[in-house]
Design an enzyme around this catalytic site. Structure first.
Site, short mmCIF file in Angstrom:
data_model
loop_
_atom_site.label_atom_id
_atom_site.label_comp_id
_atom_site.label_asym_id
_atom_site.label_seq_id
_atom_site.Cartn_x
_atom_site.Cartn_y
_atom_site.Cartn_z
N ALA A 116 0.86 -1.19 0.00
CA ALA A 116 0.00 0.00 0.00
C ALA A 116 0.89 1.23 0.00
O ALA A 116 2.10 1.14 0.21
CB ALA A 116 -0.91 0.00 1.22
N LYS A 117 0.32 2.38 -0.23
CA LYS A 117 1.09 3.63 -0.16
C LYS A 117 0.12 4.80 -0.06
O LYS A 117 -1.03 4.70 -0.53
CB LYS A 117 1.95 3.81 -1.41
CG LYS A 117 3.12 4.74 -1.22
CD LYS A 117 4.24 4.06 -0.43
CE LYS A 117 5.40 4.99 -0.16
NZ LYS A 117 6.51 4.26 0.45
N GLY A 118 0.58 5.91 0.51
CA GLY A 118 -0.26 7.10 0.59
C GLY A 118 0.54 8.32 0.22
O GLY A 118 1.77 8.33 0.28
#
Ligand code: NAD
Length: 442
Positions: A116-118
């Site tokens: 995941a990443k933000g």
């Protein structure tokens, strides 16, 4: 448009992050036997994408609108896991490509998380701490039903740190009372359940992967870090701490840099002095008895090891021919473009790839998550040693497989994949295999 053909045709290189991640993926997938077409399509795409826009009251009473992204690429091995970066130029495409990278990284080091990443579009340097707190709280509340200790777990990245993670935890905890919410975020301050060794983990992982590589005699004349001339781009959580770690092992740190420029000293820099100077002046540039250089010059320095530890796409088709390091150790995510990968490979310059080299961070994040569930805190040595074992095992796996490829055991002898491709082959095989073992639902 294809990155590879652009570079081969002498055209401008396509730096679109998704195109880059697809080129890297395609090079590796071509080496994976029996990978079903539909599975390739599934593994290339993110599972879940969130874009949020929200207003925040600024210190001067104005209202500003902010945009943030959170992407989960894959959850086959466990909850989504990945940092949140605050940067004025962060884009959705970049976050998608970084989420994919997290999937491969976790699979490579055998950490039971998905990728995941933000990202949040903002310039931290022009925001007060109170503004950052309000922005972070609102961003977290916008994502509140997407995040969770068994769903999606953020961590620090560019321009976010322990304080940001403390605000994310606090906001999530307010919105989900009555649970042990500590494992919702890693990279927390120690007194809030952070792991000893997390802050140093990515840099230590860079050192361990490099030491393991050198110990196998793969860089002529350097079987260990001691005596190696090292240039480091970026002086934050990865680059700054790596400078200390390599220096402690006897390396000569000949150059470091930050967003304002770089410094060079032929006899070597003392990282403690650089850190003290930067703390006072805001930059490494200007330290006494050093020569000021640009970030471009740093990348092209004559040295044994180049450690890019800042932004993506720093080594590209335009400067790959000028790189004089003998080994590139990718502390940053995606610092080398696919065209540069090819050029460096042809020039005999090895690249230890990001999904291996900087996986120490997510590995210790995993240990933080484990400790939070049982309300324990291990000491620095225990955590760091456990991480070293995992990084060494992953480094061995990549090098062993790479050597098998090099002698044509798995392929035609004139098709020799580089270390990045081999690392991705291992990760893709693991994720693809687990997907099929779980069974495609329904
Ligand atoms: P950080 O914010 O602590 O430090 C970033 C450093 O890069 C700072 O010194 C900054 O001045 C410098 N920088 C910014 N723009 C630059 C430019 N144009 N040229 C040269 N230097 C520039 O960030 P970090 O946590 O050290 O992350 C650095 C890289 O490592 C990122 O690519 C990140 O995704 C990757 N990474 C970080 C971790 C982690 O645990 N922190 C884990 C894996 C990968």
């Amino acid at each position: 448009m294809n990155t590879e053909s652009d570079a081969n045709n002498g055209g401008a290189e396509n730096l679109d992050p998704i195109a880059i991640s697809e080129t890297q993926f395609d090079r590796a997938a071509a080496q994976v036997k029996g990978l079903k077409r539909g599975l390739v399509d599934f593994l290339k795409k993110p599972k879940r994408v969130n874009i949020v826009n929200f207003p925040v009251e600024m210190d001067d009473d104005s209202v500003q609108s902010f945009q943030g992204f959170r992407v989960v690429h894959n959850r086959v091995f466990g909850p989504g896991k990945g940092g949140i970066r605050y940067h004025p130029e962060v884009t959705m495409a970049e976050v998608v490509s970084l989420a994919k990278l997290m999937t491969w990284k976790c699979a490579l080091v055998n950490v039971p998380f998905g990728g995941a990443k933000g990202g949040l579009v903002c310039d931290v340097k022009n925001l007060s701490e109170r503004e950052l707190r309000r922005i972070t709280r609102r961003f977290t509340s916008e994502l509140f039903d997407e995040l969770g200790p068994h769903q999606d777990i953020p961590a620090p990245d560019l321009y976010t740190g322990e304080q940001t993670m403390a605000w994310i935890f606090d906001t999530f905890d307010k919105l989900h009372p009555g649970f042990n919410n500590r494992p919702v975020v890693t990279g927390k301050p120690i007194e809030m359940g952070g792991a000893y060794g997390r802050r140093e983990a990515t840099a230590n992982g860079c050192l361990f992967a490099t030491e393991r590589f050198l110990s196998k005699g793969l860089l002529h004349g350097h079987n260990e870090v001691a005596g190696a001339r090292v240039a480091i781009q970026g002086f934050g959580d990865v680059g700054g701490i790596a400078a200390h770690a390599f220096h402690r092992r006897g390396a000569r740190i000949v150059a470091v840099s930050d967003s304002k420029g770089g410094i060079y000293a032929e006899d070597g820099l003392d990282p403690a002095l650089v850190e003290e100077f930067k703390a006072g002046s805001g930059s490494v540039v200007g330290l006494a008895d050093t020569m000021t250089i640009t970030n471009d010059e740093l990348l092209e320095l004559d040295c044994d090891i180049l450690l890019p530890a800042a932004l993506g796409n720093q080594i590209h088709a335009g400067n790959a021919d000028a790189i004089r390091a003998r080994l590139v150790v990718e502390g940053a995510n995606n610092p080398t473009t696919p065209a540069a990968d090819r050029i460096l490979q042809q020039r005999g310059i090895q690249i230890l790839p990001d999904i291996l080299v900087n996986a120490g961070g997510v590995t210790v994040s995993y240990y933080e998550w484990v400790q939070n569930q049982i309300n324990e805190q291990w000491d620095y040595e225990t955590t760091t040693e456990k991480m070293r074992v995992k990084i060494n095992a992953a480094t061995d796996a990549v090098i062993d497989r790479w050597q098998r490829f090099a002698v044509g055991e798995e392929n035609s002898a004139d098709d020799k994949p580089d270390l990045r491709t081999v690392a991705l082959v291992i990760a893709i095989e693991r994720v693809a295999h687990a997907t099929l073992m779980r069974g495609i639902w329904p």
